[in-house]
Design a protein around this motif. Structure first.
Motif, PDB file in Angstrom:
ATOM      1  N   ARG A  62      -1.534  -4.435   2.040  1.00 22.08           N
ATOM      2  CA  ARG A  62      -2.780  -4.074   1.359  1.00 22.08           C
ATOM      3  C   ARG A  62      -3.811  -3.503   2.324  1.00 22.08           C
ATOM      4  NH1 ARG A  62      -2.984  -8.697  -3.204  1.00 22.08           N
ATOM      5  NH2 ARG A  62      -1.487  -7.690  -4.604  1.00 22.08           N
TER       6      ARG A  62
ATOM      7  N   PHE B 166      -8.874   3.605  -8.759  1.00 22.63           N
ATOM      8  CA  PHE B 166      -8.501   3.313 -10.141  1.00 22.63           C
ATOM      9  C   PHE B 166      -9.146   4.299 -11.112  1.00 22.63           C
ATOM     10  CE2 PHE B 166      -8.382  -0.567  -7.703  1.00 22.63           C
ATOM     11  CZ  PHE B 166      -7.256  -1.222  -8.136  1.00 22.63           C
TER      12      PHE B 166
ATOM     13  N   ASN C 268     -13.766   0.563 -10.925  1.00 19.27           N
ATOM     14  CA  ASN C 268     -13.744  -0.835 -10.490  1.00 19.27           C
ATOM     15  C   ASN C 268     -14.599  -1.102  -9.266  1.00 19.27           C
ATOM     16  OD1 ASN C 268     -12.029  -1.293 -12.574  1.00 19.27           O
ATOM     17  ND2 ASN C 268     -10.180  -1.430 -11.327  1.00 19.27           N
TER      18      ASN C 268
ATOM     19  N   LYS D 242     -10.303  -7.334 -15.648  1.00 16.66           N
ATOM     20  CA  LYS D 242      -9.166  -7.456 -14.752  1.00 16.66           C
ATOM     21  C   LYS D 242      -9.333  -6.504 -13.562  1.00 16.66           C
ATOM     22  CE  LYS D 242      -4.222  -7.336 -15.444  1.00 16.66           C
ATOM     23  NZ  LYS D 242      -3.503  -6.144 -15.878  1.00 16.66           N
ATOM     24  N   GLY D 243     -10.016  -5.404 -13.816  1.00 19.65           N
ATOM     25  CA  GLY D 243     -10.204  -4.413 -12.758  1.00 19.65           C
ATOM     26  C   GLY D 243     -10.914  -4.971 -11.537  1.00 19.65           C
ATOM     27  N   GLN D 244     -11.836  -5.914 -11.735  1.00 24.80           N
ATOM     28  CA  GLN D 244     -12.546  -6.507 -10.606  1.00 24.80           C
ATOM     29  C   GLN D 244     -11.584  -7.283  -9.715  1.00 24.80           C
ATOM     30  OE1 GLN D 244     -16.063  -6.328  -9.849  1.00 24.80           O
ATOM     31  NE2 GLN D 244     -15.706  -4.573 -11.169  1.00 24.80           N
TER      32      GLN D 244
ATOM     33  N   GLU E 222      -8.347  -6.762  -9.539  1.00 26.52           N
ATOM     34  CA  GLU E 222      -7.394  -5.831  -8.942  1.00 26.52           C
ATOM     35  C   GLU E 222      -8.011  -5.067  -7.780  1.00 26.52           C
ATOM     36  OE1 GLU E 222      -6.030  -3.479 -12.181  1.00 26.52           O
ATOM     37  OE2 GLU E 222      -4.562  -4.978 -12.803  1.00 26.52           O
ATOM     38  N   ALA E 223      -9.288  -4.654  -7.951  1.00 24.76           N
ATOM     39  CA  ALA E 223      -9.944  -3.915  -6.879  1.00 24.76           C
ATOM     40  C   ALA E 223     -10.043  -4.798  -5.642  1.00 24.76           C
ATOM     41  CB  ALA E 223     -11.324  -3.447  -7.330  1.00 24.76           C
ATOM     42  N   ALA E 224     -10.387  -6.066  -5.837  1.00 26.49           N
ATOM     43  CA  ALA E 224     -10.497  -6.975  -4.694  1.00 26.49           C
ATOM     44  C   ALA E 224      -9.125  -7.171  -4.048  1.00 26.49           C
ATOM     45  CB  ALA E 224     -11.069  -8.319  -5.142  1.00 26.49           C
ATOM     46  N   ASP E 225      -8.091  -7.336  -4.866  1.00 25.40           N
ATOM     47  CA  ASP E 225      -6.732  -7.478  -4.322  1.00 25.40           C
ATOM     48  C   ASP E 225      -6.334  -6.236  -3.536  1.00 25.40           C
ATOM     49  OD1 ASP E 225      -6.192  -9.987  -5.264  1.00 25.40           O
ATOM     50  OD2 ASP E 225      -5.310  -9.294  -7.152  1.00 25.40           O
ATOM     51  N   ALA E 226      -6.606  -5.069  -4.131  1.00 23.96           N
ATOM     52  CA  ALA E 226      -6.168  -3.830  -3.507  1.00 23.96           C
ATOM     53  C   ALA E 226      -6.841  -3.631  -2.156  1.00 23.96           C
ATOM     54  CB  ALA E 226      -6.453  -2.642  -4.427  1.00 23.96           C
ATOM     55  N   LEU E 227      -8.056  -4.183  -1.982  1.00 26.02           N
ATOM     56  CA  LEU E 227      -8.741  -4.051  -0.696  1.00 26.02           C
ATOM     57  C   LEU E 227      -8.226  -5.067   0.316  1.00 26.02           C
ATOM     58  CD1 LEU E 227     -12.400  -3.468  -1.863  1.00 26.02           C
ATOM     59  CD2 LEU E 227     -10.996  -1.891  -0.540  1.00 26.02           C
ATOM     60  N   GLY E 228      -7.345  -5.951  -0.116  1.00 26.66           N
ATOM     61  CA  GLY E 228      -6.760  -6.915   0.812  1.00 26.66           C
ATOM     62  C   GLY E 228      -7.562  -8.189   0.986  1.00 26.66           C
ATOM     63  N   LEU E 229      -8.562  -8.417   0.118  1.00 29.68           N
ATOM     64  CA  LEU E 229      -9.328  -9.661   0.221  1.00 29.68           C
ATOM     65  C   LEU E 229      -8.425 -10.846  -0.107  1.00 29.68           C
ATOM     66  CD1 LEU E 229     -12.622  -8.604  -1.605  1.00 29.68           C
ATOM     67  CD2 LEU E 229     -12.274  -8.808   0.836  1.00 29.68           C
TER      68      LEU E 229
ATOM     69  N   GLN F 140     -11.864 -15.167  -0.462  1.00 32.32           N
ATOM     70  CA  GLN F 140     -12.839 -14.079  -0.295  1.00 32.32           C
ATOM     71  C   GLN F 140     -13.118 -13.410  -1.636  1.00 32.32           C
ATOM     72  OE1 GLN F 140     -10.743 -11.767   2.612  1.00 32.32           O
ATOM     73  NE2 GLN F 140     -11.684 -12.815   4.353  1.00 32.32           N
TER      74      GLN F 140
ATOM     75  N   PHE G 234     -16.848 -13.714  -3.063  1.00 44.68           N
ATOM     76  CA  PHE G 234     -17.712 -12.532  -2.969  1.00 44.68           C
ATOM     77  C   PHE G 234     -17.748 -11.720  -4.253  1.00 44.68           C
ATOM     78  CE2 PHE G 234     -16.402 -12.782   1.645  1.00 44.68           C
ATOM     79  CZ  PHE G 234     -17.593 -13.369   2.033  1.00 44.68           C
ATOM     80  N   ILE G 235     -16.672 -11.736  -4.997  1.00 40.19           N
ATOM     81  CA  ILE G 235     -16.582 -10.829  -6.148  1.00 40.19           C
ATOM     82  C   ILE G 235     -16.644 -11.593  -7.467  1.00 40.19           C
ATOM     83  CG2 ILE G 235     -15.216  -9.019  -7.240  1.00 40.19           C
ATOM     84  CD1 ILE G 235     -16.179  -8.399  -4.379  1.00 40.19           C
TER      85      ILE G 235
ATOM     86  N   GLN H 205     -20.408 -12.828  -9.900  1.00 41.35           N
ATOM     87  CA  GLN H 205     -20.584 -12.163 -11.194  1.00 41.35           C
ATOM     88  C   GLN H 205     -20.446 -13.143 -12.352  1.00 41.35           C
ATOM     89  OE1 GLN H 205     -18.885  -8.152 -11.734  1.00 41.35           O
ATOM     90  NE2 GLN H 205     -17.884  -8.496  -9.788  1.00 41.35           N
TER      91      GLN H 205
END
Ligand SMILES: Nc1ncnc2c1ncn2[C@@H]1O[C@H](COP(=O)(O)OP(=O)(O)OP(=O)(O)O)[C@@H](O)[C@H]1O
Ligand SMILES: [Mg+2]
Lengths: 264, 394
Positions: free
Chosen positions: A97, A104, A108, B287-289, B291-298, B302, B306-307, B311
């Motif tokens: 990752r 996306f 997002n 779900k996008g929130q 996924e975006a955090a996962d995709a950034l490697g958090l 974390q 943070f995310i 919220q």
């Protein structure tokens, strides 16, 4: 929209066929419940190569690229990214990752963080970069996507096109080796599509390995080294954009192209 | 001109109640715009209170009732009230109060008993100690409410304050005389139960809410069981279990403080309710929130810290504060296991024969104290919500 970017001014290919491939998908299969959504998908993508994936809705394009950074897990077959094989091992997941950025369809962005914070969060916490350095880097990328003046705003205050450019900058701030785009322009109004595509062309010029799911044929012709056409979970046909679009060999691609052209 | 017809109708209505719409009569013929200043209030009155016959009648009837009620309560609470009574060797002489026959409030009961209501049976000469604790609690709330103090050090401030409160209440060191817990009482008990209760229940609730969405089956089942079991029984029975059944399981001689047992019951109970509120917030995120955090490697924590939580918690501030307020008041249920909180102290104060029959005054006093704390919470949450959700505005 196919003429958003004029064909003909192609970006020179940066694919390095001699180096080890950036991504290997080897007979990948995936099911959702009993639905077989990826059937023996095999692809090999060279470092610096730019691949456009297209196909009808529900054909498994998103699923394919989401398997590459393991937002989805595949059940059969092998996926190797940057020399690391995807497995249930958490360390390999972290490593992948970091190297793979993703953009996306629905941006997002994190709505409670400013644009700058959106861009610096992962570099600071995942890459352990000092804050000042991360901010300098983020401003650098925000300049490249041409919105440095928005750094202090929140995502909700930006237009769709601006938000998507921020999303691209945010992914780039992690200095990934590979970028995945899942229909980055399909949630945008026509007048904003060009600004995002221009940003992506600029990125292609830097030699980034890119996989992009899109129906923007002009963009495909301009930057893609290869277009992959998927249908019903299979890779049906692939090749350089011009030959694929001018001389489709299969009925399925012919039908798809005629629909796309009619649609625009 | 529709403006004209409206005036005519209003004119007739106003004719029957000239004192209600001042100036309504003389503004007849010339079609001139009313001055901006008067359109505001008078226009509003006309449109909302005197727009028709029926409305006018209702307005006047209600106004009459409200004024009567106001006059009645002011004369009861202030004009006819007795503020103090003579106290002799034989006790308080409440004849003056009794002579009122209910036409005026007997605030003398508060004058005499407020220290008992606030501090219970705590030794009289040592009342400054619980009083100081109440101030410390309020100070802690104020500091925690200010966003510029939202730093890691705040946890330390809490720890130090709570230890200081423990030392003050128990004593036994620093030259303070020892006061056993059985003698504590009044407002300080309510604040202890509520503050410790929510301070521990909230983090517990966040963990349980996260656990309920966990991919690990064991954790998920555990969290679901906890929430469903605790939510399924009334707080009263949980308090009973804590006070009566729990000691049966302990070996002889081991004695866990009664207050502590009640405190644990309240924490467990509040935790289950708050967990469901927090889970509602988690579910509202797209779900996008994630996924975006996962995709950034958090990492998981974390991403959550943070995310997701920032919220999700913002979204649920109103129901969260609703639950907080509910639990602040529910602490009064500890009276059934014999803990001397604010309300119990109030009830006990009027047991004395001299003061019997003056419950209303005491309950108003206690109610006012509860109201002040709950209203402050509610107002604060409104401000916090507006401030934290600023990013939603364009
Ligand atoms: N989470 C899910 N659960 C069940 N089925 C899913 C899920 N996600 C996708 N699918 C199904 O898998 C198939 C492939 O979906 P995918 O999103 O990859 O298609 P796509 O090619 O990206 O389509 P589109 O152009 O509409 O985005 C579709 O039939 C879809 O309904
Ligand atoms: Mg898709």
């Amino acid at each position: 929209m196919s003429d958003t970017i004029e064909a003909g001014h192609g970006v020179a290919s940066a694919a390095r066929k001699d180096a080890p491939p950036a991504i290997i998908l080897d007979k990948v299969n995936k099911w959702y419940g009993t639905m077989h959504v990826l059937r023996d998908v095999s692809l090999e993508i060279a470092q610096g190569e730019r691949v456009v994936v297209c196909g009808p809705s529900g054909s498994g394009k998103s699923t394919t690229i989401r398997c590459i950074n393991r937002l989805e897990t595949h059940q059969e077959g092998r996926i190797v990214v940057d020399g690391i094989e995807l497995s249930d091992d958490l360390r390999s997941l972290d490593a992948i990752r970091r190297e793979v950025g993703m953009v996306f369809q629905s941006f997002n962005l994190f709505p409670h963080l400013t644009i700058l914070e959106n861009c610096t969060l992962a570099p600071i916490w995942v890459r352990k970069m000092p804050k000042a350095e991360a901010e300098a880097l983020a401003m650098d990328y925000l300049r490249r996507v041409k919105i440095p003046e928005q750094a202090g705003k929140y995502p909700g205050q930006l237009s769709g096109g601006q938000q998507q450019r921020v999303a691209i900058a945010r992914a780039l701030c992690m200095k990934p080796k590979i970028m995945l785009f899942d229909e980055p322009t399909s949630a945008l109004d026509p007048e904003m599509i060009k600004e995002v595509l221009d940003t992506m062309v600029g990125l292609a010029e830097t030699g980034m390995t890119m996989i992009c799911v899109t129906h923007e044929m002009g963009f495909a012709r301009q930057v893609a080294d290869r277009v992959v056409f998927m249908d019903r979970g299979e890779v049906v046909e692939q090749g350089p954009p011009d030959s694929l679009f001018e001389n489709p060999r299969t009925e399925r691609l012919k039908t798809f192209l005629s629909q796309i052209l009619r649609g625009h | 001109m529709s403006d004209m017809t409206e005036r005519v109708v209003l004119g007739t209505a106003a004719g029957h109640s000239p004192e209600a719409v001042p100036g309504g009569v003389e503004q007849g013929a010339p079609p001139r715009r009313a001055p901006v200043t008067s359109t505001g209030l008078i226009g509003w009155l006309r449109a909302n209170l005197f727009s028709s016959w029926l409305n006018t009648a209702l307005t006047l009837a209600l106004a009459y009732l409200i004024v009567r009620g106001l006059i009645g309560s002011v004369s009861w609470a202030f004009v006819n009230a007795v503020w103090s009574v003579p106290v002799t060797e034989a006790g308080a002489q409440t004849q003056a109060c009794r002579a009122l026959n209910g036409t005026g409030a007997c605030w003398a009961v508060i004058t005499e008993k407020h220290r008992f209501i606030l501090f219970g049976t705590y030794p009289y000469e040592e009342h400054w100690r619980p009083a100081l604790c109440i101030l410390l609690f309020i100070g802690l709330y104020v500091v925690s409410a200010m966003r510029r103090f939202w730093r890691k050090e705040l946890v330390l401030v809490w720890a130090v304050t709570l230890v200081a409160i423990g030392v003050l209440m128990w004593g036994g060191i620093l030259g303070l005389s020892y006061v056993p817990q059985e003698r504590w009482g009044g407002l300080v008990i309510t604040l202890i139960l509520a503050t410790f209760g929510l301070a521990f229940a909230f983090p517990l609730a966040v963990l349980v809410a996260l656990g309920r969405r966990s991919e690990l089956p064991a954790i998920k089942v555990l969290c679901v069981l906890y929430v469903e079991l605790i939510r399924g029984v009334p707080l009263i029975s949980l308090l009973f279990m804590a006070s009566v059944m729990f000691p049966l399981f302990l070996p002889d001689g081991v004695n866990v403080d009664k207050l502590l047992r009640a405190q644990v019951a309240i924490i467990l109970f509040a935790g289950a309710y708050l967990a469901e509120v927090v889970r509602g917030g988690l579910q509202a995120l797209s779900k996008g929130q994630y996924e975006a955090a996962d995709a950034l490697g958090l990492s998981y924590w974390q991403k959550t810290g943070f995310i997701i939580l920032p919220q999700a918690l913002r979204l649920v501030i109103p129901p969260l504060v609703n639950t907080f307020i509910g639990f602040f008041k529910d602490t009064s249920l500890v009276l059934i296991i014999g803990i001397f909180d604010l309300l119990t102290a109030g009830k006990t104060a009027i047991v004395e024969p001299a003061w019997q029959g003056f419950g209303i005054e005491v309950y108003i006093f206690c109610g006012l104290i509860y109201f002040l704390f709950c209203f402050a919470m509610s107002k604060y949450s409104q401000n916090l919500e507006a401030e934290l959700n600023r990013h939603r505005r364009r």
